[in-house]
Design a protein around this motif. Structure first.
Motif, PDB file in Angstrom:
ATOM      1  N   VAL B 187      26.393   2.591  28.968  1.00  0.00           N
ATOM      2  CA  VAL B 187      27.305   3.765  28.776  1.00  0.00           C
ATOM      3  C   VAL B 187      27.229   4.160  30.388  1.00  0.00           C
ATOM      4  CG1 VAL B 187      27.488   5.883  27.554  1.00  0.00           C
ATOM      5  CG2 VAL B 187      26.523   4.051  26.633  1.00  0.00           C
ATOM      6  N   ILE B 188      28.385   4.294  30.722  1.00  0.00           N
ATOM      7  CA  ILE B 188      28.388   4.979  32.124  1.00  0.00           C
ATOM      8  C   ILE B 188      29.340   6.292  32.338  1.00  0.00           C
ATOM      9  CG2 ILE B 188      29.010   4.159  34.616  1.00  0.00           C
ATOM     10  CD1 ILE B 188      29.495   1.275  32.620  1.00  0.00           C
ATOM     11  N   ALA B 189      28.523   7.360  32.778  1.00  0.00           N
ATOM     12  CA  ALA B 189      29.396   8.381  33.214  1.00  0.00           C
ATOM     13  C   ALA B 189      29.905   8.542  34.541  1.00  0.00           C
ATOM     14  CB  ALA B 189      28.599   9.734  32.861  1.00  0.00           C
ATOM     15  N   THR B 190      31.213   8.665  34.909  1.00  0.00           N
ATOM     16  CA  THR B 190      31.548   8.554  36.185  1.00  0.00           C
ATOM     17  C   THR B 190      32.974   9.037  36.415  1.00  0.00           C
ATOM     18  OG1 THR B 190      31.826   6.955  37.980  1.00  0.00           O
ATOM     19  CG2 THR B 190      32.608   6.377  35.889  1.00  0.00           C
ATOM     20  N   HIS B 191      33.235   9.440  37.669  1.00  0.00           N
ATOM     21  CA  HIS B 191      34.542   9.905  38.049  1.00  0.00           C
ATOM     22  C   HIS B 191      35.440   8.823  38.575  1.00  0.00           C
ATOM     23  CE1 HIS B 191      33.699  13.959  36.515  1.00  0.00           C
ATOM     24  NE2 HIS B 191      32.783  13.855  37.364  1.00  0.00           N
ATOM     25  N   ASP B 192      34.337   7.782  38.988  1.00  0.00           N
ATOM     26  CA  ASP B 192      35.268   6.672  39.864  1.00  0.00           C
ATOM     27  C   ASP B 192      35.743   5.683  39.121  1.00  0.00           C
ATOM     28  OD1 ASP B 192      34.375   8.101  42.336  1.00  0.00           O
ATOM     29  OD2 ASP B 192      32.526   7.112  42.222  1.00  0.00           O
ATOM     30  N   ALA B 193      36.684   4.724  39.781  1.00  0.00           N
ATOM     31  CA  ALA B 193      36.924   3.686  38.854  1.00  0.00           C
ATOM     32  C   ALA B 193      35.901   2.379  39.065  1.00  0.00           C
ATOM     33  CB  ALA B 193      38.489   3.110  39.538  1.00  0.00           C
ATOM     34  N   ILE B 194      35.628   1.863  37.779  1.00  0.00           N
ATOM     35  CA  ILE B 194      34.587   0.594  38.041  1.00  0.00           C
ATOM     36  C   ILE B 194      35.342  -0.329  37.636  1.00  0.00           C
ATOM     37  CG2 ILE B 194      32.530  -0.131  37.148  1.00  0.00           C
ATOM     38  CD1 ILE B 194      31.508   2.652  37.244  1.00  0.00           C
ATOM     39  N   ALA B 195      35.258  -1.440  38.634  1.00  0.00           N
ATOM     40  CA  ALA B 195      36.033  -2.524  38.350  1.00  0.00           C
ATOM     41  C   ALA B 195      35.372  -3.737  37.372  1.00  0.00           C
ATOM     42  CB  ALA B 195      36.154  -3.387  39.754  1.00  0.00           C
ATOM     43  N   VAL B 196      35.279  -2.989  36.148  1.00  0.00           N
ATOM     44  CA  VAL B 196      34.853  -4.062  35.146  1.00  0.00           C
ATOM     45  C   VAL B 196      35.802  -4.156  34.140  1.00  0.00           C
ATOM     46  CG1 VAL B 196      32.928  -4.434  33.635  1.00  0.00           C
ATOM     47  CG2 VAL B 196      32.396  -3.510  35.631  1.00  0.00           C
ATOM     48  N   PRO B 197      36.312  -5.445  33.581  1.00  0.00           N
ATOM     49  CA  PRO B 197      37.213  -5.204  32.607  1.00  0.00           C
ATOM     50  C   PRO B 197      36.612  -4.803  31.197  1.00  0.00           C
ATOM     51  CG  PRO B 197      36.719  -7.695  33.141  1.00  0.00           C
ATOM     52  CD  PRO B 197      35.764  -6.704  34.184  1.00  0.00           C
ATOM     53  N   ASP B 198      37.625  -4.460  30.359  1.00  0.00           N
ATOM     54  CA  ASP B 198      37.284  -4.351  29.155  1.00  0.00           C
ATOM     55  C   ASP B 198      36.208  -3.508  28.721  1.00  0.00           C
ATOM     56  OD1 ASP B 198      39.039  -6.455  28.587  1.00  0.00           O
ATOM     57  OD2 ASP B 198      37.535  -7.863  28.510  1.00  0.00           O
ATOM     58  N   LEU B 199      36.270  -2.279  29.468  1.00  0.00           N
ATOM     59  CA  LEU B 199      35.102  -0.930  29.159  1.00  0.00           C
ATOM     60  C   LEU B 199      36.244  -0.149  28.402  1.00  0.00           C
ATOM     61  CD1 LEU B 199      33.726  -0.101  32.513  1.00  0.00           C
ATOM     62  CD2 LEU B 199      32.873  -1.362  30.770  1.00  0.00           C
ATOM     63  N   SER B 200      35.514   0.366  27.312  1.00  0.00           N
ATOM     64  CA  SER B 200      36.167   1.208  26.492  1.00  0.00           C
ATOM     65  C   SER B 200      36.161   2.748  27.248  1.00  0.00           C
ATOM     66  CB  SER B 200      35.781   1.220  24.980  1.00  0.00           C
ATOM     67  OG  SER B 200      34.240   1.201  24.772  1.00  0.00           O
ATOM     68  N   VAL B 201      36.825   3.583  26.751  1.00  0.00           N
ATOM     69  CA  VAL B 201      36.656   5.053  27.571  1.00  0.00           C
ATOM     70  C   VAL B 201      36.453   6.132  26.448  1.00  0.00           C
ATOM     71  CG1 VAL B 201      38.029   6.641  28.909  1.00  0.00           C
ATOM     72  CG2 VAL B 201      37.902   4.217  29.434  1.00  0.00           C
ATOM     73  N   LEU B 202      35.438   7.012  26.884  1.00  0.00           N
ATOM     74  CA  LEU B 202      35.460   8.124  25.954  1.00  0.00           C
ATOM     75  C   LEU B 202      35.731   9.116  26.822  1.00  0.00           C
ATOM     76  CD1 LEU B 202      34.667   9.489  22.928  1.00  0.00           C
ATOM     77  CD2 LEU B 202      32.303   9.464  23.954  1.00  0.00           C
ATOM     78  N   THR B 203      36.654  10.185  26.438  1.00  0.00           N
ATOM     79  CA  THR B 203      36.802  11.540  27.021  1.00  0.00           C
ATOM     80  C   THR B 203      36.141  12.791  26.460  1.00  0.00           C
ATOM     81  OG1 THR B 203      38.804  10.182  27.939  1.00  0.00           O
ATOM     82  CG2 THR B 203      38.367  12.679  28.649  1.00  0.00           C
ATOM     83  N   LEU B 204      35.412  13.243  27.057  1.00  0.00           N
ATOM     84  CA  LEU B 204      34.755  14.535  26.780  1.00  0.00           C
ATOM     85  C   LEU B 204      35.621  15.664  27.271  1.00  0.00           C
ATOM     86  CD1 LEU B 204      31.057  13.849  27.228  1.00  0.00           C
ATOM     87  CD2 LEU B 204      32.522  13.695  25.208  1.00  0.00           C
ATOM     88  N   GLY B 205      35.595  16.875  26.467  1.00  0.00           N
ATOM     89  CA  GLY B 205      35.971  18.169  26.803  1.00  0.00           C
ATOM     90  C   GLY B 205      37.268  18.263  26.753  1.00  0.00           C
ATOM     91  N   GLU B 206      37.970  17.477  26.304  1.00  0.00           N
ATOM     92  CA  GLU B 206      39.369  17.833  25.873  1.00  0.00           C
ATOM     93  C   GLU B 206      39.833  18.761  24.629  1.00  0.00           C
ATOM     94  OE1 GLU B 206      41.425  14.127  25.934  1.00  0.00           O
ATOM     95  OE2 GLU B 206      42.084  14.311  28.152  1.00  0.00           O
ATOM     96  N   ALA B 207      39.078  18.026  23.684  1.00  0.00           N
ATOM     97  CA  ALA B 207      39.340  18.937  22.261  1.00  0.00           C
ATOM     98  C   ALA B 207      38.712  20.231  22.346  1.00  0.00           C
ATOM     99  CB  ALA B 207      38.753  18.123  21.214  1.00  0.00           C
ATOM    100  N   ALA B 208      37.787  20.398  23.004  1.00  0.00           N
ATOM    101  CA  ALA B 208      36.866  21.707  22.998  1.00  0.00           C
ATOM    102  C   ALA B 208      37.928  22.546  23.821  1.00  0.00           C
ATOM    103  CB  ALA B 208      35.632  21.451  23.770  1.00  0.00           C
TER     104      ALA B 208
END
Lengths: 221, 208
Positions: B187-208
């Motif tokens: 589980v990686i928290a980052t703002h940068d692009a990480i060049a690893v294929p097939d990572l799923s994404v969870l975006t926090l702070g949108e619904a709130a």
């Protein structure tokens, strides 16, 4: 056990690399003790009578000085969080810290005690008893100190809080520590006091790592 | 890579998770399900609770609500995860190799040797140096080397690419891809692009 000795090695290396700290501690111990004769006047008999108490108070104060660098640097650079995720239980890590605290801030004082004894004009018999009571009593101070440092590590600027917090815990150590030297009149209870002092140290060293680990886990919330 | 160890199959399941500090919830109702070999990117603006979520997953903070399970993890085998936060846990006056050796001894020498791990992160030439002399990026590389000397199936990385140069970012992507290929989780928290294929994404702070 690999990790346990690793912590001992790491902490000793850090303490020795910052060797100035230990020298400061020893100087503080000797100077605090040496100041008392100036404050109470040049009364040889009085000084001889209170010398054991002076040595114990000086040792107690000097050991409080090292408390703030026991856990706080580890918390500030993130090491403490990693300790909580280590393979070795946190209580074992803190047991190593108690040992290191004793080695780096009590042992140098015991080694420097002869200088203070010389300044205070102690007779040889009292001196040997003082040394023995310091040897048996300082582990309790180290254990209480580690616990105090653990309780206050999460508090910013908690540096002065730990000494205040653990001072009441250390009262029995001082009572039995000085009692074990006891050049005062009356029935000789030094032997009993020495045994109680040893019991106090054993209990404090056995329990404080667990109490300190609990305090750290709880304090991070 | 001399050894190609595969991790025990562990999956991370979090349901209805709420995390926050001091009773104040930063992110609520988070559901995470990671199977072996899967990675998850945490996105979101500053203050959305990414770091707090990682600390909660690591067990360093108690969850405000919900549950976290490590299915398939044998609790007797020791901790299942590595946490790598903002602070590198690198202390001046200790050598680079000494620092790594200390962590390997503390967590168990189940991964690469000290020399091999330093080689892997590009610090082989600095092994004898005082860790306090390392640059911020080199200290981050040393923190990553800590993940290599002890094998643990779950990596929780908080801004792992901070202070890393381009080569360092490529190194991070390589380490992650390798870790996931061995059935690891991340589980990686980052703002940068990480060049690893097939990572799923969870975006926090949108619904709130």
């Amino acid at each position: 056990m690999n990790g346990f000795s690793g912590i001992l090695r790491r902490e000793l290396r850090l303490a020795l690399a910052g060797g100035g700290d230990m020298l400061t501690l020893v100087l503080f111990f000797v100077i605090t003790g040496a100041l008392v004769p100036f404050a109470v006047g040049p009364d040889r008999e009085l000084l001889a009578r209170i010398a054991p108490g002076i040595v114990w108070i000086a040792a107690f104060l000097a050991m409080l000085m090292g408390l703030d660098r026991l856990l706080r640097p580890d918390r500030e650079d993130g090491t403490l969080a990693l300790y909580r995720l280590a393979d070795l239980p946190l209580s074992a890590i803190l047991a190593a810290k108690v040992i290191v605290h004793w080695l780096t801030s009590a042992l140098p004082l015991i080694l420097a005690a002869p200088f203070l004894a010389l300044i205070l004009g102690m007779d040889p018999q009292t001196f040997w008893r003082t040394l023995l009571s310091l040897l048996l009593g300082t582990p309790a101070l180290a254990a209480f100190g580690t616990f105090g440092a653990a309780v206050t590590v999460a508090i910013r600027r908690g540096g002065l809080l730990a000494p205040i917090l653990i001072a009441p815990l250390c009262v029995p150590v001082l009572i039995f520590g000085v009692g074990a030297i006891s050049p005062l009149g009356g029935p000789d209870q030094a032997g009993a006091a020495l045994l109680l002092l040893a019991a106090l140290s054993l209990m404090a060293c056995a329990l404080s790592p667990f109490a300190a680990a609990f305090a750290i886990d709880w304090g991070e919330e | 890579m001399t050894q190609r160890q595969v991790y025990p199959e562990i999956s991370l399941v979090a349901e209805g998770l709420a995390c926050g500090r001091g009773g104040h919830a930063l992110a609520a109702d988070i559901a995470i399900a990671l199977a072996p070999g899967q990675g998850l990117l945490l996105r979101g603006p500053n203050g959305a609770g990414k770091s707090t979520l990682l600390l909660t997953l690591a067990g360093l903070l108690p969850p405000l609500a919900g549950s976290i399970r490590y299915a398939g993890h044998d609790a007797e085998a020791g901790p299942a995860l590595h946490y790598c936060g903002h602070r590198n846990g690198v202390r001046a006056r200790l050598g680079v190799a000494q620092t790594l050796d200390f962590w390997a001894g503390l967590n168990g020498r189940t991964g690469l040797s000290i020399a091999a791990a330093l080689e892997e992160v590009g610090l082989a030439g600095a092994a004898g140096l005082d860790a306090g002399y390392l640059s911020a990026g080199q200290q981050r590389r040393l923190a990553l080397a800590r993940l290599l000397v002890t094998r643990r199936p779950l990596w929780l990385l908080d801004e792992p690419s901070a202070a890393l140069d381009t080569a360092g970012q490529a190194l991070l992507a390589r380490l992650l891809a390798d870790h996931l290929a061995r059935n690891g989780l991340a589980v990686i928290a980052t703002h940068d692009a990480i060049a690893v294929p097939d990572l799923s994404v969870l975006t926090l702070g949108e619904a709130a």
